[in-house]
Design an enzyme around this catalytic site. Structure first.
Site, PDB file in Angstrom:
ATOM      1  CB  CYS A  42      -0.910   0.023   1.226  1.00 21.42           C
ATOM      2  SG  CYS A  42      -2.133  -1.287   1.200  1.00 21.42           S
ATOM      3  CD  GLN A  43       0.533   5.688  -3.766  1.00 20.73           C
ATOM      4  OE1 GLN A  43      -0.504   6.291  -3.540  1.00 20.73           O
ATOM      5  NE2 GLN A  43       1.402   6.076  -4.653  1.00 20.73           N
TER       6      GLN A  43
END
Lengths: 134, 395
Positions: free
Chosen positions: A49-50
């Site tokens: 995930c960012q």
């Protein structure tokens, strides 16, 4: 699980534009539990995930429950939706649920391709944990 | 010349309601650039430096004229000081392998460098020394001098303008200092060259890199300036067609620079488009560009001051081309998504400067970056969208 997905679909259909959908997701994010700092560890962190997202899994009477948290409120809301769909089910029920059925939520319309990778990572984590708990 | 006339040059803005504030990532392209590339592909598409036919000669002439245009734009003494590459990143990597690898042990960089000016030095296993930044993110020149004293004859490689914070380094002064200590200097002008006149002779740069796509040109092409005096010390980096005088099974004799570094069929249309983009910038002129962009920065700064809980970094008022900020208690990624949904395109994240972000204790920022086509209205729409986003998250 399918019923919860349909409930969210109906909720999303109430909104005319993306901003309203996001407002709803943000509200869900705000409503979701906040994990304690100890649970926000590398083991519970979703890779890919960012931003940072954590899933804590509890097992009660053979059923799994997911508590989620994130450092961005939108991702927290999306994680909360997944947690609501997949919680209170046995690992086998989770594994038997076809994740393609989530497509009716049209989340690809409201999340960017980069975000979709993170969303897939969250889903992968749920199915991986269900497999471990079989 | 008015901004509306300039905007009309860019097909992207026709019938487009998007507010584009991400030119630091890549700039939009004027029609004239697209036209010359289209002409190459439709009227005289042929390979360069090889063919005996007229088409090939035509293409070669346009390509070499493009090299001359880049040389003129950067005020290089000779056109053979300009190597076409795929962009600033590949230019830095070329210098790392073709020049620095065998000639230097120590590399000195600023604390504002893009990953592309960090990673090549790690891959080539150089001792990396980072110049301290002051609290306002300006470079600590005293620390720079102490590094030069400790590591003379190093390779010094500096961004002219920070891609993440718009901070501009005193490159001329730093180059002069570095040369006093026997160092060679690379200037990364990828962000600066679209906002300010870059003159390799005035800066006395040994190497300088630019990317066309940030200069209103096509993606996949850039240029590397190599000072003529250093050509003898540069070694071949990649082998292939077009780069050689003679090949036997025992040995290869390379062409001189720039051809030694242009192995394989080049991005011919890209070079032609690149030159046209530079011509386009020349027609507008840096006096106009700087005056206009300063107005945008001033307006953005003034508005930013009125945003509750805003955190800025460095000397924002004097930033070049971009402004970076955070809002206390709000993740920059949330703002990026909500701005996007309101048709405002900005960049959020670490902007490929993770070590700088780490030193500031943040994961990333919201960055608005300007092109000459942006208007005060664009900035006003951005702030309205930002306000709505903040209200949604904090409600």
């Amino acid at each position: 699980m399918e019923e919860t997905v349909y409930n969210y679909k109906e909720d999303f259909e109430l909104f005319d534009d993306d901003m309203d959908k996001y407002e709803y997701i943000i509200d869900l994010g705000k409503k979701s539990v906040t994990l304690n700092e100890a649970d926000k560890n590398e083991t519970n962190k979703i890779k890919g995930c960012q931003s940072s997202v954590w899933f804590v899994v509890r097992k009660v009477d053979d059923k799994l429950f997911f508590d989620t948290d994130g450092d961005t409120v939108i991702v927290k809301g999306l994680a909360f939706i997944l947690a609501q769909i997949y919680s209170n089910h046995t690992p086998q029920e989770i594994l038997d649920f076809d994740r393609e059925k989530l497509k009716i939520l049209n989340l690809d319309e409201i999340i960017s391709p980069v975000r979709q990778n993170g969303f897939t990572s969250m889903l992968n984590a749920i199915y991986a944990r269900a497999k471990e708990e079989l | 010349m008015s901004i509306n006339e300039i905007r009309d040059d860019f097909p992207f803005f026709k019938d487009n309601k998007l507010i584009y504030l991400d030119s630091g990532a890549t700039a939009q392209k004027p029609q004239v650039v697209l036209d010359v590339m289209h002409d190459y592909y439709t009227k005289y598409c042929a390979n360069i430096h090889r063919a005996a036919h007229g088409l090939g000669n035509h293409a070669t002439k346009e390509y070499e004229d493009a090299r001359q245009k880049v040389a003129d734009f950067l005020n290089a003494k000779k056109k053979d000081e300009i190597v076409f590459t795929s962009g600033a990143t590949s230019s830095i990597n070329l210098v790392a392998y073709g020049f620095v690898k065998d000639n230097f042990e120590h590399v000195i960089i600023s604390g504002l460098e893009h990953h592309s000016n960090i990673i090549p030095w790690q891959i080539t296993e150089k001792a990396l020394h980072v110049i301290d930044s002051k609290e306002d993110l300006s470079v600590d020149l005293e620390h720079f001098k102490s590094l030069l004293k400790k590591y003379p004859k190093s390779f010094v490689t500096l961004t002219q303008t920070s891609n993440a914070f718009g901070i501009t380094l005193p490159i001329k002064e730093m180059t002069e200092l570095a040369h006093q200590y026997g160092c060679k200097v690379l200037v990364d002008a990828a962000q600066s060259a679209v906002h300010t006149k870059v003159d390799v002779q005035d800066l006395d740069a040994d190497f300088l890199v630019i990317s066309a796509h940030k200069l209103y040109g096509p993606t996949g092409i850039g240029a590397l300036y190599i000072k003529k005096d250093l050509h003898e010390l540069c070694k071949a980096f990649q082998g292939g067609g077009g780069a050689i005088k003679e090949v036997t099974y025992k040995n290869t004799l390379f062409m001189p620079i720039p051809y030694m570094y242009e192995a394989g069929t080049q991005h011919i249309a890209g070079a032609i488009g690149f030159a046209k983009a530079l011509e386009y910038i020349d027609t507008i002129g840096f006096d106009f560009i700087q005056k206009h962009e300063k107005e945008l920065i001033d307006y953005a700064y003034e508005n930013l001051l009125h945003v509750k809980d805003v955190i800025t970094y460095g000397d924002t008022l004097n930033a070049t081309g971009n402004i970076s900020f955070n809002i206390q208690g709000i993740h920059h990624q949330d703002l990026g998504i909500l701005l996007d949904k309101q048709k405002v395109q900005v960049r959020v994240g670490h902007h490929c400067v993770q070590p700088t972000m780490q030193s500031l204790g943040v994961e990333g920022t919201v960055r608005i970056s300007f092109g000459v086509y942006n208007t005060v209205k664009d900035v006003a729409v951005f702030f309205a969208a930002l306000k709505r986003s903040i209200e949604m998250i904090k409600a």
